[in-house]
Scaffold this active site. Structure first.
Site, short mmCIF file in Angstrom:
data_model
loop_
_atom_site.label_atom_id
_atom_site.label_comp_id
_atom_site.label_asym_id
_atom_site.label_seq_id
_atom_site.Cartn_x
_atom_site.Cartn_y
_atom_site.Cartn_z
N HIS A 43 10.47 1.02 7.35
CA HIS A 43 10.50 -0.75 7.53
C HIS A 43 10.55 -1.74 5.59
CE1 HIS A 43 6.86 -0.09 5.96
NE2 HIS A 43 6.65 -1.66 5.08
N HIS A 125 13.72 -2.97 -0.04
CA HIS A 125 13.27 -1.03 -0.09
C HIS A 125 12.82 -0.69 1.35
CE1 HIS A 125 9.87 -2.29 -1.73
NE2 HIS A 125 9.49 -1.18 -1.84
O1 3AM Z 1 5.91 -0.35 2.28
P1 3AM Z 1 6.23 -1.24 1.30
O2 3AM Z 1 6.38 -0.58 0.19
O3 3AM Z 1 7.23 -2.14 1.70
O4 3AM Z 1 3.55 -1.68 -0.76
C1 3AM Z 1 2.78 -2.46 0.50
C2 3AM Z 1 3.65 -1.73 2.14
O5 3AM Z 1 5.17 -2.14 1.14
C3 3AM Z 1 2.89 -3.52 0.06
O6 3AM Z 1 2.87 -4.27 1.30
C4 3AM Z 1 3.30 -3.20 2.19
C5 3AM Z 1 3.08 -3.36 3.30
O7 3AM Z 1 1.52 -2.53 3.63
N1 3AM Z 1 2.21 -4.35 -0.33
C6 3AM Z 1 0.64 -3.18 -0.24
N2 3AM Z 1 -0.91 -3.98 -1.03
C7 3AM Z 1 0.10 -4.88 -1.22
C8 3AM Z 1 -0.43 -6.16 -2.30
N3 3AM Z 1 -1.44 -5.88 -2.22
C9 3AM Z 1 1.28 -5.27 -0.55
N4 3AM Z 1 2.53 -5.85 -1.50
C10 3AM Z 1 2.15 -6.90 -2.50
N5 3AM Z 1 0.95 -7.19 -2.69
#
Ligand code: 3AM
EC number: 3.1.4.58
Length: 177
Positions: A43, A125
């Site tokens: 995603h 990304h």
């Molecule tokens: O799958 P991606 O890399 O787009 O890194 C986590 C993931 O990103 C991000 O939210 C998505 C779904 O879990 N994520 C998790 N904790 C986070 C936080 N505290 C976060 N992004 C920002 N702040």
């Protein structure tokens, strides 16, 4: 106990997911360590919300309902690695204006519902590997066209080897049928 978190995302349709996976495989093979994200979890995160109580959850959904429709065509055409976050990813060299517009709209509407305004740079990304500290030379990838017709709210459950995601609601973005 596992925690439950919510985030807004672009969620690929099945054919796009498969096309992304075909490109991801070669890139994942370049990871020296860490673990590959399964294709079902691919995603693009628009905005991570964290754990929300039911009132905040409803407020987030109200905000999403006010986001304007627009046609977004992505071309996912390169791969990279962020060593700080240990993330291996696929992304678009050119982030199209309608995608930036969608994000700006979503953040504005969330702000209007009392969510904190975000000015942090956003780097759209698809995460395809986590915990990756090192990569060998990353291969180039064949461009994958992704016609974005909706955005979704996802519930994320941590705990197992991989996060488990459940799409809990979606909003149509296409301007025509
Ligand atoms: O799958 P991606 O890399 O787009 O890194 C986590 C993931 O990103 C991000 O939210 C998505 C779904 O879990 N994520 C998790 N904790 C986070 C936080 N505290 C976060 N992004 C920002 N702040």
């Amino acid at each position: 106990m596992s925690s439950e978190r919510l985030f807004f995302a672009l969620w690929p349709d099945e054919l796009t997911r498969q096309a992304l996976f075909r490109q991801a495989e070669g890139v994942q093979a370049a990871a020296v360590d860490g673990k590959s994200v399964p294709a079902e979890n691919f995603h693009i995160t628009l905005r991570f919300l964290g754990s929300l109580d039911i009132d905040d959850w409803r407020r987030a959904e109200r905000a999403a309902g006010r986001v304007r429709k627009r046609d977004i065509e992505l071309v996912v055409d390169h791969a990279g690695h962020w060593s700080e976050t240990r993330v291996l990813w696929l992304a678009c060299q050119d982030v199209p204006d309608p995608l930036l517009g969608l994000l700006a709209d979503l953040n504005t509407e969330l702000g209007g519902e009392g969510f904190e305004f975000r000015s942090r740079p956003w780097r759209p990304h698809v995460t395809i590997g986590r915990g990756v500290t090192q990569v060998t030379e990353l291969p180039s990838i064949e461009p994958v066209r992704w016609a974005v017709t909706r955005f979704v709210l996802v519930r994320s459950e941590l705990g197992g080897r991989h996060s488990e995601y459940e799409v809990v609601r979606e909003w149509d973005l296409a301007t025509s049928d």
